[in-house]
Write an enzyme that holds these catalytic residues in place. Sequence first.
Site, short mmCIF file in Angstrom:
data_model
loop_
_atom_site.label_atom_id
_atom_site.label_comp_id
_atom_site.label_asym_id
_atom_site.label_seq_id
_atom_site.Cartn_x
_atom_site.Cartn_y
_atom_site.Cartn_z
N ASN A 147 0.83 -1.20 0.00
CA ASN A 147 0.00 0.00 0.00
C ASN A 147 0.87 1.25 0.00
O ASN A 147 1.90 1.29 0.65
CB ASN A 147 -0.90 0.02 1.24
CG ASN A 147 -1.74 -1.23 1.37
OD1 ASN A 147 -2.29 -1.72 0.39
ND2 ASN A 147 -1.82 -1.77 2.57
N HIS A 172 6.88 -1.16 2.82
CA HIS A 172 6.88 -2.56 3.24
C HIS A 172 5.92 -3.34 2.38
O HIS A 172 4.96 -2.79 1.85
CB HIS A 172 6.53 -2.71 4.73
CG HIS A 172 5.24 -2.10 5.14
ND1 HIS A 172 5.04 -0.73 5.23
CD2 HIS A 172 4.05 -2.66 5.48
CE1 HIS A 172 3.80 -0.49 5.62
NE2 HIS A 172 3.17 -1.65 5.76
N GLN A 178 -1.96 2.59 3.59
CA GLN A 178 -0.65 2.61 4.24
C GLN A 178 -0.78 3.29 5.59
O GLN A 178 -1.31 4.40 5.69
CB GLN A 178 0.38 3.36 3.38
CG GLN A 178 1.79 3.30 3.94
CD GLN A 178 2.82 3.99 3.06
OE1 GLN A 178 2.48 4.68 2.09
NE2 GLN A 178 4.08 3.82 3.39
#
Length: 137
Positions: free
Chosen positions: A86, A99, A93
Amino acid sequence: MNDCIFCKIAQGDIPSSTIYEDDDFRVILDLGPATKGHALILPKKHFRNIFEMDDDIAAKIFVLAKKIACAMKKTLDCDGLNIVQNNESIAGQSVFHFHMHIIPRYENDGQHILWKPGSATPQQLAELAHEIANAIK
């Protein structure tokens, strides 16, 4: 970044359940797993999101995702998996250090990582494809 929790985890300053580490990445089990084995791939260098990521790290991350996915399939006997990443709050996010989630999926696991399909005409798709293709050059 001094205040980034994922930087601290990636550098080993905060303990984690690490399943893989190399010079560029640390892969950890998520503290709030969607399913058994849910892992996060964390670059050791701080990037807020994919828009800021170095091309060399971007090139390496999907190779690593495949390696982790294959290990999960072998050890967890999962029925499939999701790879989720995301960018920005609107996209989900919540930690602003790039990540990638690797989420093993099991029959009847209760998770719903899907979207509602929309629609577009062939003309709309052609125009949009042209605009995006021009921006890539």
